[in-house]
Design an enzyme around this catalytic site. Structure first.
Site, PDB file in Angstrom:
ATOM      1  CE1 TYR A 178      -3.490   2.696   0.210  1.00 47.55           C
ATOM      2  CE2 TYR A 178      -2.423   3.375   2.249  1.00 47.55           C
ATOM      3  CZ  TYR A 178      -3.329   3.616   1.234  1.00 47.55           C
ATOM      4  OH  TYR A 178      -4.074   4.780   1.238  1.00 47.55           O
TER       5      TYR A 178
ATOM      6  CE  LYS B 151      -3.252   6.030  -1.782  1.00 46.51           C
ATOM      7  NZ  LYS B 151      -4.128   6.848  -2.624  1.00 46.51           N
TER       8      LYS B 151
HETATM    9  P1  NDP Z   1     -13.411   4.439   0.776  1.00 45.76           P
HETATM   10  O1  NDP Z   1     -13.223   2.947   0.787  1.00 45.76           O
HETATM   11  O2  NDP Z   1     -14.477   5.002   1.614  1.00 45.76           O
HETATM   12  O3  NDP Z   1     -13.611   4.943  -0.722  1.00 45.76           O
HETATM   13  C1  NDP Z   1     -12.826   4.460  -1.784  1.00 45.76           C
HETATM   14  C2  NDP Z   1     -13.477   4.860  -3.097  1.00 45.76           C
HETATM   15  O4  NDP Z   1     -12.635   4.401  -4.177  1.00 45.76           O
HETATM   16  C3  NDP Z   1     -14.838   4.177  -3.295  1.00 45.76           C
HETATM   17  O5  NDP Z   1     -15.701   5.040  -3.964  1.00 45.76           O
HETATM   18  C4  NDP Z   1     -14.471   2.990  -4.136  1.00 45.76           C
HETATM   19  O6  NDP Z   1     -15.539   2.463  -4.898  1.00 45.76           O
HETATM   20  C5  NDP Z   1     -13.419   3.609  -5.060  1.00 45.76           C
HETATM   21  N1  NDP Z   1     -12.672   2.555  -5.705  1.00 45.76           N
HETATM   22  C6  NDP Z   1     -11.882   1.626  -5.143  1.00 45.76           C
HETATM   23  N2  NDP Z   1     -11.400   0.786  -6.058  1.00 45.76           N
HETATM   24  C7  NDP Z   1     -11.919   1.184  -7.254  1.00 45.76           C
HETATM   25  C8  NDP Z   1     -11.799   0.729  -8.581  1.00 45.76           C
HETATM   26  N3  NDP Z   1     -11.035  -0.326  -8.891  1.00 45.76           N
HETATM   27  N4  NDP Z   1     -12.471   1.373  -9.558  1.00 45.76           N
HETATM   28  C9  NDP Z   1     -13.231   2.455  -9.273  1.00 45.76           C
HETATM   29  N5  NDP Z   1     -13.380   2.944  -8.030  1.00 45.76           N
HETATM   30  C10 NDP Z   1     -12.738   2.311  -7.038  1.00 45.76           C
HETATM   31  O7  NDP Z   1     -11.987   5.020   1.191  1.00 45.76           O
HETATM   32  P2  NDP Z   1     -11.447   6.534   1.292  1.00 45.76           P
HETATM   33  O8  NDP Z   1     -12.480   7.501   0.945  1.00 45.76           O
HETATM   34  O9  NDP Z   1     -10.779   6.653   2.592  1.00 45.76           O
HETATM   35  O10 NDP Z   1     -10.307   6.493   0.183  1.00 45.76           O
HETATM   36  C11 NDP Z   1     -10.215   7.430  -0.867  1.00 45.76           C
HETATM   37  C12 NDP Z   1      -8.750   7.680  -1.178  1.00 45.76           C
HETATM   38  O11 NDP Z   1      -8.107   8.243  -0.038  1.00 45.76           O
HETATM   39  C13 NDP Z   1      -7.950   6.430  -1.540  1.00 45.76           C
HETATM   40  O12 NDP Z   1      -7.082   6.732  -2.596  1.00 45.76           O
HETATM   41  C14 NDP Z   1      -7.173   6.144  -0.256  1.00 45.76           C
HETATM   42  O13 NDP Z   1      -5.986   5.432  -0.518  1.00 45.76           O
HETATM   43  C15 NDP Z   1      -6.904   7.543   0.215  1.00 45.76           C
HETATM   44  N6  NDP Z   1      -6.570   7.705   1.613  1.00 45.76           N
HETATM   45  C16 NDP Z   1      -7.420   7.253   2.593  1.00 45.76           C
HETATM   46  C17 NDP Z   1      -7.067   7.414   3.921  1.00 45.76           C
HETATM   47  C18 NDP Z   1      -7.904   6.887   5.037  1.00 45.76           C
HETATM   48  O14 NDP Z   1      -7.381   6.756   6.159  1.00 45.76           O
HETATM   49  N7  NDP Z   1      -9.174   6.599   4.826  1.00 45.76           N
HETATM   50  C19 NDP Z   1      -5.837   8.113   4.287  1.00 45.76           C
HETATM   51  C20 NDP Z   1      -5.024   8.525   3.183  1.00 45.76           C
HETATM   52  C21 NDP Z   1      -5.394   8.349   1.902  1.00 45.76           C
HETATM   53  P3  NDP Z   1     -16.222   1.055  -4.479  1.00 45.76           P
HETATM   54  O15 NDP Z   1     -17.117   1.393  -3.334  1.00 45.76           O
HETATM   55  O16 NDP Z   1     -16.895   0.608  -5.713  1.00 45.76           O
HETATM   56  O17 NDP Z   1     -15.114   0.139  -4.062  1.00 45.76           O
HETATM   57  C1  8X3 Z   2      -4.365   5.617   4.634  1.00 50.61           C
HETATM   58  C2  8X3 Z   2      -3.603   6.008   5.852  1.00 50.61           C
HETATM   59  O1  8X3 Z   2      -2.027   5.173   7.629  1.00 50.61           O
HETATM   60  O2  8X3 Z   2      -3.883   3.740   7.035  1.00 50.61           O
HETATM   61  O3  8X3 Z   2      -3.690   5.969   3.488  1.00 50.61           O
HETATM   62  O4  8X3 Z   2      -2.028   3.972   5.554  1.00 50.61           O
HETATM   63  S1  8X3 Z   2      -2.839   4.650   6.528  1.00 50.61           S
END
Ligand code: NDP
Ligand code: 8X3
Length: 252
Positions: free
Chosen positions: A153, A157
């Site tokens: 992961y 990133k």
């Molecule tokens: P969620 O799981 O709530 O949302 C993820 C979103 O990405 C969903 O809409 C999901 O759709 C979509 N998605 C995943 N895989 C695919 C795919 N193959 N094709 C199209 N859409 C896809 O997580 P977050 O909102 O937290 O995550 C959003 C972003 O933020 C990500 O890039 C994550 O890595 C990043 N992030 C999150 C953090 C956290 O702690 N939550 C911290 C740092 C970064 P579906 O429901 O269909 O899977």
């Molecule tokens: C999501 C934050 O710390 O779970 O990108 O990797 S962490």
């Protein structure tokens, strides 16, 4: 409803940060909301259409041909995308590298890295032609610091970080801004996906933390987008007050 608003395309609009961002930007932008979940896309469209023009695109970001065809065949009303928010992504699994699952690795590299590129390609065709635009890549603190079992992961990133820097350099001559937003712990569906619907493990990630929520990140995205034209926030890390680093978290 205001005509001729700027257009923002958001991937992963169906959950978490992407969904919050869709609501946050609805007063300002016409929205192209992208996701896999058709029912959720319909629900968003119904809810946000009272505030702005909404178009939904259903695709899996891993399907290059589908992504390319759907974005590049947008009609005249929608094709001039001003802001691209590359948000779709997830972690799959939390395992020592020697115990990691190939399917989890594939999912993270294919979605978080290749999917971001697949979406960017047709949008860049438009932005470079228009000589303007703003790309916001959602990175992570995991793309700045490794943590135990973060391996692939984090690698995905770190790749986003390199892509953001590369985009900023190569797109400079096209007047395209490139910003990367790196959240720490945000309570969304993220951990449920990472832990394959294990609620106890998922909840334990945020135990005692008062984590960020999607709306917090959406507000930062809006701030970055709304800086004056001569200002670009190139890279910003956003943490909950109780989080000092990937591994140092005050749980009270
Ligand atoms: P969620 O799981 O709530 O949302 C993820 C979103 O990405 C969903 O809409 C999901 O759709 C979509 N998605 C995943 N895989 C695919 C795919 N193959 N094709 C199209 N859409 C896809 O997580 P977050 O909102 O937290 O995550 C959003 C972003 O933020 C990500 O890039 C994550 O890595 C990043 N992030 C999150 C953090 C956290 O702690 N939550 C911290 C740092 C970064 P579906 O429901 O269909 O899977
Ligand atoms: C999501 C934050 O710390 O779970 O990108 O990797 S962490």
């Amino acid at each position: 409803m205001e005509k001729n608003k700027k257009i923002a395309l958001i991937t992963g609009a169906t959950s978490g940060i992407g969904e919050s961002t869709s609501y946050e930007l609805a007063n300002q932008f016409s929205l192209i909301l992208c996701g896999r979940n058709t029912d959720k896309l319909k629900e968003l469209e119904a809810s946000l259409s009272t505030k702005t023009k909404v178009k939904t695109l259903q695709f899996d970001v891993r399907n290059q041909q589908d992504v390319y065809e759907k974005i590049s065949s947008l009609g005249n009303d929608w094709k001039n995308i001003d802001v691209l928010i590359n948000n779709a992504g997830n972690a799959h699994g939390l395992d020592f590298i020697h115990e990691g699952k190939i399917e989890d690795w594939d999912m993270m590299i294919d979605t978080n890295v290749k999917g971001l590129l697949y979406v960017s390609k047709p949008v860049l065709d438009i932005m470079t032609k228009n000589n303007c635009g703003h790309i916001i890549n959602i990175g992570s603190i995991a793309g700045k610091e490794l943590y135990p079992k973060g391996n692939i992961y984090c690698a995905s990133k770190f790749a986003v970080d390199a892509i953001s820097q590369g985009m900023r350099i190569d797109l400079n001559k096209f007047n395209i801004k490139v910003s990367q937003i790196n959240p720490g712990l945000v309570e969304t569906n993220f951990s449920m996906v990472r832990f394959k619907d294990d609620e106890d493990k998922s909840k334990s990630v945020y135990h005692g933390v008062d984590p960020l929520v999607g709306d917090d990140v959406a507000k930062v995205i809006s701030y970055v987008i709304n800086c004056p034209e001569n200002v670009n926030i190139s890279d910003i890390t956003v943490l909950a007050k109780s989080q000092a680093s990937s591994t140092v978290v005050n749980r009270g």
